[in-house]
Design a protein around this motif. Structure first.
Motif, PDB file in Angstrom:
ATOM      1  N   ALA A  49       0.843  -1.188   0.000  1.00  0.00           N
ATOM      2  CA  ALA A  49       0.000   0.000   0.000  1.00  0.00           C
ATOM      3  C   ALA A  49       0.875   1.234   0.000  1.00  0.00           C
ATOM      4  CB  ALA A  49      -0.935   0.011   1.211  1.00  0.00           C
ATOM      5  N   THR A  57      -4.190   6.969  -2.711  1.00  0.00           N
ATOM      6  CA  THR A  57      -3.734   5.650  -2.282  1.00  0.00           C
ATOM      7  C   THR A  57      -3.606   4.687  -3.440  1.00  0.00           C
ATOM      8  OG1 THR A  57      -6.012   5.007  -1.772  1.00  0.00           O
ATOM      9  CG2 THR A  57      -4.679   5.883   0.032  1.00  0.00           C
ATOM     10  N   TYR A  59      -3.114   0.285  -3.793  1.00  0.00           N
ATOM     11  CA  TYR A  59      -3.064  -0.987  -3.089  1.00  0.00           C
ATOM     12  C   TYR A  59      -2.778  -2.124  -4.038  1.00  0.00           C
ATOM     13  CZ  TYR A  59      -5.463   1.586   0.630  1.00  0.00           C
ATOM     14  OH  TYR A  59      -5.811   2.501   1.596  1.00  0.00           O
ATOM     15  N   LYS A  64      -6.479  -5.388  -1.651  1.00  0.00           N
ATOM     16  CA  LYS A  64      -7.509  -4.395  -1.899  1.00  0.00           C
ATOM     17  C   LYS A  64      -8.826  -4.809  -1.251  1.00  0.00           C
ATOM     18  CE  LYS A  64      -6.909  -2.525  -5.781  1.00  0.00           C
ATOM     19  NZ  LYS A  64      -6.824  -2.269  -7.245  1.00  0.00           N
ATOM     20  N   THR A  68      -6.028  -0.831   4.635  1.00  0.00           N
ATOM     21  CA  THR A  68      -5.981   0.601   4.398  1.00  0.00           C
ATOM     22  C   THR A  68      -4.719   1.167   5.035  1.00  0.00           C
ATOM     23  OG1 THR A  68      -7.303   1.105   6.368  1.00  0.00           O
ATOM     24  CG2 THR A  68      -8.485   0.858   4.276  1.00  0.00           C
ATOM     25  N   ASN A  69      -4.269   2.319   4.553  1.00  0.00           N
ATOM     26  CA  ASN A  69      -3.025   2.896   5.060  1.00  0.00           C
ATOM     27  C   ASN A  69      -3.169   4.399   5.293  1.00  0.00           C
ATOM     28  OD1 ASN A  69      -3.077   3.198   2.156  1.00  0.00           O
ATOM     29  ND2 ASN A  69      -0.896   3.726   2.217  1.00  0.00           N
ATOM     30  N   LEU A  80      -0.913   0.903   8.791  1.00  0.00           N
ATOM     31  CA  LEU A  80      -1.440  -0.121   7.903  1.00  0.00           C
ATOM     32  C   LEU A  80      -2.455  -0.924   8.693  1.00  0.00           C
ATOM     33  CD1 LEU A  80      -1.271  -1.406   5.063  1.00  0.00           C
ATOM     34  CD2 LEU A  80       0.342  -3.062   6.036  1.00  0.00           C
TER      35      LEU A  80
END
Length: 120
Positions: A49, A57, A59, A64, A68-69, A80
């Motif tokens: 990511a 963003t 991924y 995916k 999330t980051n 993360l």
């Protein structure tokens, strides 16, 4: 002088969640793109990511919808958040950041890595 420090790795069961954190420290003029890479045993290091300073963003297809980051520009940190973890996610996770220092320009910095193991 400039360091990236990861934290939050550990052992988690399949289907569980884990949150990694990365903090940049030192004399920093600006932090640009930040991201997470991972390297599984016998595999090449791969991008997991990434997030730009503006919040765009990117991924890997394999994560995916699960990872999330988010980043905090004021604190020079990136996280993360890993949900619905699979055994295939087992790897050493590395934080990466482009950091601009006054009089030194831009360089890529890497954290030391943190182990994430997904196993029952």
């Amino acid at each position: 002088q400039v360091q990236l420090e990861e934290s939050g790795g550990g052992l988690v069961q399949p289907g569980g969640s884990l949150r990694l954190s990365c903090a940049a420290s030192g004399i920093i003029a600006r932090v640009s793109d930040m991201g997470w890479y991972r390297q599984a045993p016998g595999k090449q290091r791969e991008l997991v990511a990434a997030i730009t300073v503006g919040g765009t963003t990117n991924y890997a297809d394999s994560v995916k919808g699960r990872f999330t980051n988010p980043r905090d520009n004021a604190k020079n940190t990136v996280a993360l958040q890993m949900n619905s973890l699979k055994t295939e996610d087992t790897a050493v996770y590395y934080c990466n950041s482009g950091i601009i220092r006054t009089n030194y320009g831009r360089n890529d910095y890497w954290g030391q890595g943190t182990q994430v193991t997904v196993s029952s």
